[in-house]
Design an enzyme around this catalytic site. Structure first.
Site, PDB file in Angstrom:
ATOM      1  N   SER A 165       6.549  -7.384   3.058  1.00  0.00           N
ATOM      2  CA  SER A 165       7.351  -7.673   4.250  1.00  0.00           C
ATOM      3  C   SER A 165       8.183  -8.946   4.055  1.00  0.00           C
ATOM      4  CB  SER A 165       6.424  -7.868   5.444  1.00  0.00           C
ATOM      5  OG  SER A 165       5.675  -9.065   5.235  1.00  0.00           O
ATOM      6  N   LYS A 193      -2.707  -8.570  -7.221  1.00  0.00           N
ATOM      7  CA  LYS A 193      -3.390  -8.657  -5.916  1.00  0.00           C
ATOM      8  C   LYS A 193      -2.766  -7.545  -5.069  1.00  0.00           C
ATOM      9  CE  LYS A 193      -3.852  -9.934  -1.540  1.00  0.00           C
ATOM     10  NZ  LYS A 193      -3.511  -8.892  -0.592  1.00  0.00           N
ATOM     11  N   TRP A 219       0.797  -1.225   0.000  1.00  0.00           N
ATOM     12  CA  TRP A 219       0.000   0.000   0.000  1.00  0.00           C
ATOM     13  C   TRP A 219       0.831   1.277   0.000  1.00  0.00           C
ATOM     14  CZ3 TRP A 219       2.010   2.356   4.102  1.00  0.00           C
ATOM     15  CH2 TRP A 219       2.481   1.558   5.136  1.00  0.00           C
ATOM     16  N   GLU A 230      10.853  -8.054  -3.408  1.00  0.00           N
ATOM     17  CA  GLU A 230      11.397  -6.760  -2.990  1.00  0.00           C
ATOM     18  C   GLU A 230      10.841  -6.534  -1.593  1.00  0.00           C
ATOM     19  OE1 GLU A 230      11.895  -3.583  -1.841  1.00  0.00           O
ATOM     20  OE2 GLU A 230      10.601  -2.601  -3.301  1.00  0.00           O
TER      21      GLU A 230
HETATM   22  O1  LIG Z   1       8.877   0.469  -0.051  1.00  0.00           O
HETATM   23  C1  LIG Z   1       9.570   0.723  -1.067  1.00  0.00           C
HETATM   24  C2  LIG Z   1       9.423   2.010  -1.654  1.00  0.00           C
HETATM   25  C3  LIG Z   1      10.141   2.265  -2.929  1.00  0.00           C
HETATM   26  C4  LIG Z   1       9.952   3.677  -3.263  1.00  0.00           C
HETATM   27  C5  LIG Z   1      10.662   4.082  -4.482  1.00  0.00           C
HETATM   28  O2  LIG Z   1      10.847   3.290  -5.385  1.00  0.00           O
HETATM   29  O3  LIG Z   1      11.013   5.251  -4.593  1.00  0.00           O
END
Ligand SMILES: O=CCCCC(=O)O
Length: 453
Positions: free
Chosen positions: A208, A155, A131, A229
């Site tokens: 996570s 999803k 999110w 990631e």
């Molecule tokens: O939670 C990861 C955020 C990545 C934000 C970005 O790519 O700038």
């Protein structure tokens, strides 16, 4: 029928509710993806790139509308939500311009009359997305993946179901055939079934560490490729010669962007003792100046966290660290989903706010006696998403590149994503890469072709 309800974390108002997919509706979506697969794979990369350019123009045209939706669903200040949409348009432009070259056959000289690598789409790719950047995280995966000729099932996180539906509609409005990009509203059980389904060829997750392990396990059981990631605990290393006048704003933004809810945020500030007092005085002053407030207002920099329980978890990590000897020098005040910008000093490696990822506006400050100690502390982490170093000694910065075991090392800037550069982590931050050439080649069959004439 089960529903996902989106609630505005700033004022608690219900925004909308969305029917959860049933087994039947998921089967229809799988069928729709299957039906379009051949046609989509046969469409030229040039035509797919044209559609992506259309997505980019629609994003720019609708940036206020999409920005508002992001802000309503997860509390990001509106100016940052609009920037998120602009960044999505940039990534689409990047792939629309470069996909043909990135996916071109790669000739390799061997004993054959001709040999080359061809990059063929895999088929349907399942994406499980978070999110915190509800458009960006999806677009940065979907733009290259669709342009490579795959189809996508998304999803999304339950609290941003409106964004999920809006992105699905965006691809349809740009002219993508039905079934190329579909949003599903589902829970873990449905994800398990989808990963097991023969039609789904690979899965990507941004989220996570716990979710990553679960997805990797399921993908492994079915021998499907996964890209993960996951979280980060990035160090912001400040050597004694850092140019604070030039870089202080960047250091603050590195931690406080998106109200601190970013995997690549600077979470641990590791500061040489010779500059510590000056840094602290200026850093505290800048953080105090950040404007908290209604995320819908243009000048708000710190909004609310996306959910109240996330703010509670953050508070627990901080308070547990304080109980172990850390000092609260600013903030640490919570009201509902709002968490005030916080600075905690005297942080040591055994404390939760050093060891764990903190997903909110809190900077953990660690004083180091010299450069060597900053590096030892920075690399003392289970995570490996990125590190940043501030110094004027560029030769010394080059000399430590190989000491940083992360997916990214930024000197005199914050760790940030850029469509032209690979993005991803090592260790508990996951594996695989998004963006750039690496990203578009994650979900393709790198086929060896060997021809004797
Ligand atoms: O939670 C990861 C955020 C990545 C934000 C970005 O790519 O700038």
């Amino acid at each position: 029928m089960k529903k996902n309800t989106s609630t505005n974390p700033y004022n608690g108002e219900s925004i909308n509710s969305y029917n959860r997919d049933t087994q039947e509706s998921l089967d229809i979506k799988l069928q729709s993806s299957l039906s379009v697969e051949n046609q989509w794979q046969e469409t030229s990369i040039k035509s797919r790139s044209k559609l992506l350019s259309k997505v980019s123009s629609l994003l720019v045209e609708r940036k206020e509308v999409y920005g508002k939706l992001i802000t309503q669903e997860m509390g990001k200040p509106i100016a940052q939500s609009i920037s998120e949409i602009e960044k999505c348009a940039w990534a689409c432009d990047f792939y629309a311009t470069n996909a043909e070259d990135l996916l071109a056959d790669e000739l390799i000289e061997t004993d054959a009359s001709e040999s080359f690598i061809s990059y063929d789409p895999l088929g349907c790719i399942l994406a499980v997305m978070p999110w915190n950047y509800p458009f960006w995280q999806v677009i940065r995966f979907a733009a290259p993946t669709l342009t490579a000729g795959n189809t996508v099932l998304l999803k999304h996180a339950a609290n941003v179901s409106g964004c999920s539906k809006a992105i699905e509609q965006l691809f349809l409005d740009a002219g993508y055939p039905e079934g190329c990009f579909q949003s599903i509203i589902a829970g873990h059980e449905e994800i398990e079934r989808l990963i097991a389904n023969d039609h789904v060829k690979a899965v990507t997750l941004t989220g996570s560490e716990k979710a990553g392990k679960s997805i990797a396990k399921l993908a492994g059981e079915h021998l499907k490729k996964s890209v993960l990631e996951l979280g980060g605990n990035n160090a912001c290393i400040i050597w004694e010669d850092a140019d604070l006048e030039t870089h202080l704003d960047t250091m603050v933004m590195a931690r406080m962007q998106n109200t601190g809810q970013s995997c690549i945020a600077a979470k641990r500030f590791i500061v040489c003792e010779d500059i510590y007092d000056t840094f602290m005085e200026q850093f505290i002053a800048k953080v105090k100046d950040l404007k908290s407030g209604d995320p819908m207002k243009d000048d708000t920099y710190i909004g609310v966290m996306a959910r109240e329980d996330l703010a509670e978890t953050l508070q627990q990590q901080i308070n547990d660290s304080i109980a172990m000897g850390a000092k609260n020098v600013l903030g640490n005040e919570r009201s509902g989903a709002y968490f005030s910008p916080t600075i905690i000093t005297e942080v040591t490696p055994d404390m939760p706010i050093f060891k764990e990822e903190t997903f909110g506006p809190v900077a953990a400050i660690i004083k180091a006696k010299d450069r060597a100690e900053t590096l030892a502390l920075a690399t003392d982490s289970r995570f490996g998403l990125g590190s940043m170093l501030f110094t004027q000694d560029i030769d010394a910065a080059y000399s430590v590149i190989s000491n940083i075991p992360d997916g990214a090392f930024f000197v005199n800037d914050m760790v940030k994503s850029d469509p032209r550069l690979p993005f991803g982590g090592t260790k508990a931050s996951g594996y695989g890469r998004e963006l750039s050439r690496e990203g578009i080649l994650e979900f393709v069959n790198k086929k060896t072709v060997y021809i004797n004439k």
